[in-house]
Design a protein around this motif. Structure first.
Motif, PDB file in Angstrom:
ATOM      1  N   VAL A 189       0.860  -1.184   0.000  1.00 13.79           N
ATOM      2  CA  VAL A 189       0.000   0.000   0.000  1.00 13.79           C
ATOM      3  C   VAL A 189       0.896   1.234   0.000  1.00 13.79           C
ATOM      4  O   VAL A 189       1.640   1.458   0.962  1.00 13.79           O
ATOM      5  CB  VAL A 189      -0.916   0.027   1.246  1.00 13.79           C
ATOM      6  N   PRO A 190       0.869   2.037  -1.066  1.00 14.29           N
ATOM      7  CA  PRO A 190       1.721   3.222  -1.109  1.00 14.29           C
ATOM      8  C   PRO A 190       1.334   4.222  -0.019  1.00 14.29           C
ATOM      9  O   PRO A 190       0.170   4.271   0.420  1.00 14.29           O
ATOM     10  CB  PRO A 190       1.453   3.808  -2.500  1.00 14.29           C
ATOM     11  N   THR A 191       2.268   5.028   0.413  1.00 15.49           N
ATOM     12  CA  THR A 191       2.001   6.034   1.444  1.00 15.49           C
ATOM     13  C   THR A 191       0.999   7.077   0.958  1.00 15.49           C
ATOM     14  O   THR A 191       0.317   7.718   1.759  1.00 15.49           O
ATOM     15  CB  THR A 191       3.305   6.741   1.848  1.00 15.49           C
ATOM     16  N   THR A 192       0.908   7.226  -0.364  1.00 18.30           N
ATOM     17  CA  THR A 192      -0.020   8.213  -0.933  1.00 18.30           C
ATOM     18  C   THR A 192      -1.424   7.641  -1.148  1.00 18.30           C
ATOM     19  O   THR A 192      -2.317   8.356  -1.594  1.00 18.30           O
ATOM     20  CB  THR A 192       0.522   8.715  -2.288  1.00 18.30           C
ATOM     21  N   GLU A 193      -1.615   6.343  -0.848  1.00 15.88           N
ATOM     22  CA  GLU A 193      -2.902   5.678  -1.085  1.00 15.88           C
ATOM     23  C   GLU A 193      -3.793   5.823   0.146  1.00 15.88           C
ATOM     24  O   GLU A 193      -3.565   5.210   1.186  1.00 15.88           O
ATOM     25  CB  GLU A 193      -2.657   4.201  -1.400  1.00 15.88           C
ATOM     26  N   SER A 194      -4.840   6.670   0.021  1.00 17.33           N
ATOM     27  CA  SER A 194      -5.721   6.944   1.161  1.00 17.33           C
ATOM     28  C   SER A 194      -6.738   5.831   1.394  1.00 17.33           C
ATOM     29  O   SER A 194      -7.203   5.628   2.522  1.00 17.33           O
ATOM     30  CB  SER A 194      -6.461   8.272   0.936  1.00 17.33           C
ATOM     31  N   ALA A 195      -7.060   5.070   0.344  1.00 13.97           N
ATOM     32  CA  ALA A 195      -8.082   4.022   0.477  1.00 13.97           C
ATOM     33  C   ALA A 195      -7.504   2.689   0.950  1.00 13.97           C
ATOM     34  O   ALA A 195      -8.255   1.732   1.146  1.00 13.97           O
ATOM     35  CB  ALA A 195      -8.798   3.829  -0.863  1.00 13.97           C
ATOM     36  N   GLY A 196      -6.198   2.622   1.130  1.00 13.06           N
ATOM     37  CA  GLY A 196      -5.581   1.402   1.635  1.00 13.06           C
ATOM     38  C   GLY A 196      -5.497   0.277   0.628  1.00 13.06           C
ATOM     39  O   GLY A 196      -5.377  -0.894   1.010  1.00 13.06           O
ATOM     40  N   ARG A 197      -5.551   0.598  -0.669  1.00  6.96           N
ATOM     41  CA  ARG A 197      -5.484  -0.442  -1.698  1.00  6.96           C
ATOM     42  C   ARG A 197      -4.038  -0.844  -1.970  1.00  6.96           C
ATOM     43  O   ARG A 197      -3.135  -0.012  -1.949  1.00  6.96           O
ATOM     44  CB  ARG A 197      -6.130   0.058  -2.996  1.00  6.96           C
ATOM     45  N   ILE A 198      -3.861  -2.128  -2.234  1.00 13.25           N
ATOM     46  CA  ILE A 198      -2.527  -2.645  -2.548  1.00 13.25           C
ATOM     47  C   ILE A 198      -2.211  -2.365  -4.016  1.00 13.25           C
ATOM     48  O   ILE A 198      -3.019  -2.651  -4.899  1.00 13.25           O
ATOM     49  CB  ILE A 198      -2.447  -4.160  -2.271  1.00 13.25           C
ATOM     50  N   HIS A 199      -1.056  -1.807  -4.255  1.00 13.44           N
ATOM     51  CA  HIS A 199      -0.604  -1.537  -5.618  1.00 13.44           C
ATOM     52  C   HIS A 199       0.552  -2.471  -5.970  1.00 13.44           C
ATOM     53  O   HIS A 199       1.320  -2.877  -5.097  1.00 13.44           O
ATOM     54  CB  HIS A 199      -0.123  -0.089  -5.757  1.00 13.44           C
ATOM     55  N   THR A 200       0.665  -2.791  -7.241  1.00  9.50           N
ATOM     56  CA  THR A 200       1.787  -3.596  -7.730  1.00  9.50           C
ATOM     57  C   THR A 200       2.677  -2.731  -8.606  1.00  9.50           C
ATOM     58  O   THR A 200       2.199  -2.107  -9.556  1.00  9.50           O
ATOM     59  CB  THR A 200       1.286  -4.812  -8.540  1.00  9.50           C
ATOM     60  N   SER A 201       3.956  -2.673  -8.255  1.00  7.26           N
ATOM     61  CA  SER A 201       4.933  -1.914  -9.030  1.00  7.26           C
ATOM     62  C   SER A 201       6.124  -2.807  -9.319  1.00  7.26           C
ATOM     63  O   SER A 201       6.223  -3.914  -8.795  1.00  7.26           O
ATOM     64  CB  SER A 201       5.388  -0.665  -8.246  1.00  7.26           C
ATOM     65  N   ALA A 202       7.029  -2.314 -10.146  1.00  7.96           N
ATOM     66  CA  ALA A 202       8.177  -3.154 -10.513  1.00  7.96           C
ATOM     67  C   ALA A 202       9.412  -2.308 -10.770  1.00  7.96           C
ATOM     68  O   ALA A 202       9.330  -1.109 -11.086  1.00  7.96           O
ATOM     69  CB  ALA A 202       7.848  -3.978 -11.756  1.00  7.96           C
ATOM     70  N   ALA A 203      10.544  -2.935 -10.626  1.00 10.19           N
ATOM     71  CA  ALA A 203      11.826  -2.328 -10.977  1.00 10.19           C
ATOM     72  C   ALA A 203      12.673  -3.394 -11.663  1.00 10.19           C
ATOM     73  O   ALA A 203      12.568  -4.587 -11.349  1.00 10.19           O
ATOM     74  CB  ALA A 203      12.540  -1.794  -9.745  1.00 10.19           C
ATOM     75  N   THR A 204      13.479  -2.966 -12.602  1.00 10.33           N
ATOM     76  CA  THR A 204      14.345  -3.885 -13.345  1.00 10.33           C
ATOM     77  C   THR A 204      15.766  -3.803 -12.816  1.00 10.33           C
ATOM     78  O   THR A 204      16.309  -2.707 -12.647  1.00 10.33           O
ATOM     79  CB  THR A 204      14.339  -3.537 -14.843  1.00 10.33           C
ATOM     80  N   VAL A 205      16.348  -4.960 -12.550  1.00 13.67           N
ATOM     81  CA  VAL A 205      17.731  -5.038 -12.079  1.00 13.67           C
ATOM     82  C   VAL A 205      18.578  -5.708 -13.159  1.00 13.67           C
ATOM     83  O   VAL A 205      18.168  -6.714 -13.745  1.00 13.67           O
ATOM     84  CB  VAL A 205      17.824  -5.843 -10.760  1.00 13.67           C
ATOM     85  N   ALA A 206      19.729  -5.141 -13.432  1.00 14.76           N
ATOM     86  CA  ALA A 206      20.696  -5.767 -14.345  1.00 14.76           C
ATOM     87  C   ALA A 206      22.044  -5.810 -13.641  1.00 14.76           C
ATOM     88  O   ALA A 206      22.500  -4.806 -13.098  1.00 14.76           O
ATOM     89  CB  ALA A 206      20.798  -4.979 -15.649  1.00 14.76           C
ATOM     90  N   VAL A 207      22.655  -6.990 -13.614  1.00 14.48           N
ATOM     91  CA  VAL A 207      23.981  -7.164 -13.017  1.00 14.48           C
ATOM     92  C   VAL A 207      24.941  -7.564 -14.136  1.00 14.48           C
ATOM     93  O   VAL A 207      24.781  -8.620 -14.745  1.00 14.48           O
ATOM     94  CB  VAL A 207      23.973  -8.235 -11.905  1.00 14.48           C
ATOM     95  N   LEU A 208      25.920  -6.706 -14.406  1.00 13.28           N
ATOM     96  CA  LEU A 208      26.855  -6.945 -15.509  1.00 13.28           C
ATOM     97  C   LEU A 208      28.264  -7.095 -14.961  1.00 13.28           C
ATOM     98  O   LEU A 208      28.693  -6.296 -14.114  1.00 13.28           O
ATOM     99  CB  LEU A 208      26.840  -5.768 -16.493  1.00 13.28           C
ATOM    100  N   PRO A 209      29.010  -8.092 -15.414  1.00 12.87           N
ATOM    101  CA  PRO A 209      30.401  -8.207 -14.965  1.00 12.87           C
ATOM    102  C   PRO A 209      31.230  -7.066 -15.537  1.00 12.87           C
ATOM    103  O   PRO A 209      31.063  -6.698 -16.698  1.00 12.87           O
ATOM    104  CB  PRO A 209      30.846  -9.557 -15.530  1.00 12.87           C
ATOM    105  N   GLU A 210      32.109  -6.519 -14.722  1.00  8.42           N
ATOM    106  CA  GLU A 210      32.967  -5.436 -15.200  1.00  8.42           C
ATOM    107  C   GLU A 210      34.200  -6.031 -15.864  1.00  8.42           C
ATOM    108  O   GLU A 210      34.949  -6.783 -15.240  1.00  8.42           O
ATOM    109  CB  GLU A 210      33.394  -4.533 -14.043  1.00  8.42           C
TER     110      GLU A 210
END
Length: 362
Positions: A189-210
């Motif tokens: 539940v985001p801090t900005t969500e007043s109705a208490g609804r669960i939101h789904t978000s995503a982030a992409t991670v990439a791990v590359l050898p140097e």
């Protein structure tokens, strides 16, 4: 499991001893000493596992001979049977340990890594989650004794990051983090969500050898187009008054890297080249791997950045890794860093087990 022959074990130990002896030569030049030292460091754990298996087998053979000897008294036979049972239980473990050491190594495993995190679907909440992931990896790096350096960051107005790139150095960085590449999903539940609804978000991670410079050959005169421009900012004194931002285009591949975090054009160029080398090196690794064994995917997932690999569910306090169907109800500890090690270790173990099974089927 494939049985490793005594001849193979003897070869491994002999090679280790040969390299060790070569390192003591008085006429050895420094460059050759460095090469041999690296070779010895790779051989030593393999030879140690081989030696342990050889000694266990020799002990078992000696006890078997004792049991077969009619002159052995009853008490001695009972003792020999107990020790034999213990050795019979330990030998498969020692064989597995040696087989793991003999598995083909990813040449990049010992390398430092470039960690890239980008906010995906979910707007501001995705940027906040990207910030949470960065802190998780920072704390995990601390527990491993690694050093994390910020390369570039695009901060979100509400906190967190739209995009952040870091460099992580230390022992076995890429080997432990390479299975983190993919889409990480958060349900809360985001801090900005007043109705208490669960939101789904995503982030992409990439791990590359140097890569090291010798791994990726770049001719700056012919391969690169380097543009410099005035860095953008939030206005006023925060905007650079000199052309310090750098955009590098790798003409053969079309890859583009921009860097403007530093006030110095030279520092921005150096950081941009570091990122470019890592991306070119990863492209070459992917091409090589796709040519081997019919484009064998890593057993715990393809490492594809578009693949959903893990869900962090805040209401249930759980983290689920979808590649190995592992759920841990330890979300706070995982986000704090130390708890991540259990996931990382499980992923590595799954990959090793799958590769051992593939080795047995050959």
């Amino acid at each position: 499991m494939t049985t490793i022959s005594p001849d193979r074990i003897a070869q491994i130990e002999h090679l280790r001893d040969e390299v060790q002896a070569s390192m003591t030569r008085a006429d050895l030049d420094p460059a050759e000493f460095v090469r041999l030292s690296k070779h010895y460091a790779e051989l030593e754990p393999v030879a140690k596992a081989a030696g342990e298996l050889r000694m266990l087998r020799e002990e078992l053979a000696g006890l078997s001979a004792l049991l077969a000897d009619p002159a052995t008294d009853a008490d001695m036979k009972n003792l020999a049977q107990e020790e034999s049972a213990d050795l019979i239980a330990r030998i498969p473990q020692a064989e597995r340990a040696l087989a793991l050491q003999l598995l083909p190594r990813d040449a990049a495993d010992a390398r430092p890594a470039m960690l890239e995190i980008r906010a995906g679907t979910g707007g501001d909440e995705a940027a906040l989650f990207a910030g949470d992931l960065l802190r998780m990896y920072q704390r995990y790096a601390d527990t491993q004794g690694w050093k994390m350096e910020l390369i570039s960051a695009s901060a979100s107005e509400v906190g967190g990051y739209k995009e952040v790139v870091t460099s992580i150095t230390g022992t076995g960085v890429f080997a432990r983090l390479k299975f983190e590449s993919g889409v990480h999903r958060v349900q809360r539940v985001p801090t900005t969500e007043s109705a208490g609804r669960i939101h789904t978000s995503a982030a992409t991670v990439a791990v590359l050898p140097e890569p090291e410079e010798v791994d990726v050959q770049i001719n700056e005169a012919t391969d690169l187009r380097i543009d410099v421009y005035r860095a953008s900012g939030s206005g006023g004194q925060h905007v650079n008054t000199t052309d310090s931002a750098v955009r590098i285009t790798h003409l053969p591949t079309g890859l583009v890297v921009t860097q403007q975090d530093e006030k110095s054009q030279h520092k921005n160029k150096a950081k941009a080249l570091k990122i470019l080398r890592a991306r070119l090196y990863e492209q070459e690794r992917e091409r090589t791997q796709s040519e081997q064994a019919g484009a064998r995917k890593a057993m715990v997932g393809s490492g594809d950045r578009s693949e959903r690999i893990r869900t962090y569910n805040f209401p249930q306090g759980r983290v689920t890794d979808h590649r190995i169907n592992l759920t841990l109800h330890r979300l706070p500890e995982i986000l704090e860093g130390p708890g991540l090690d259990e996931l990382v270790t499980a992923l590595i173990a799954e990959d090793e087990a799958a590769r051992l099974a593939q080795l047995d089927s050959v």
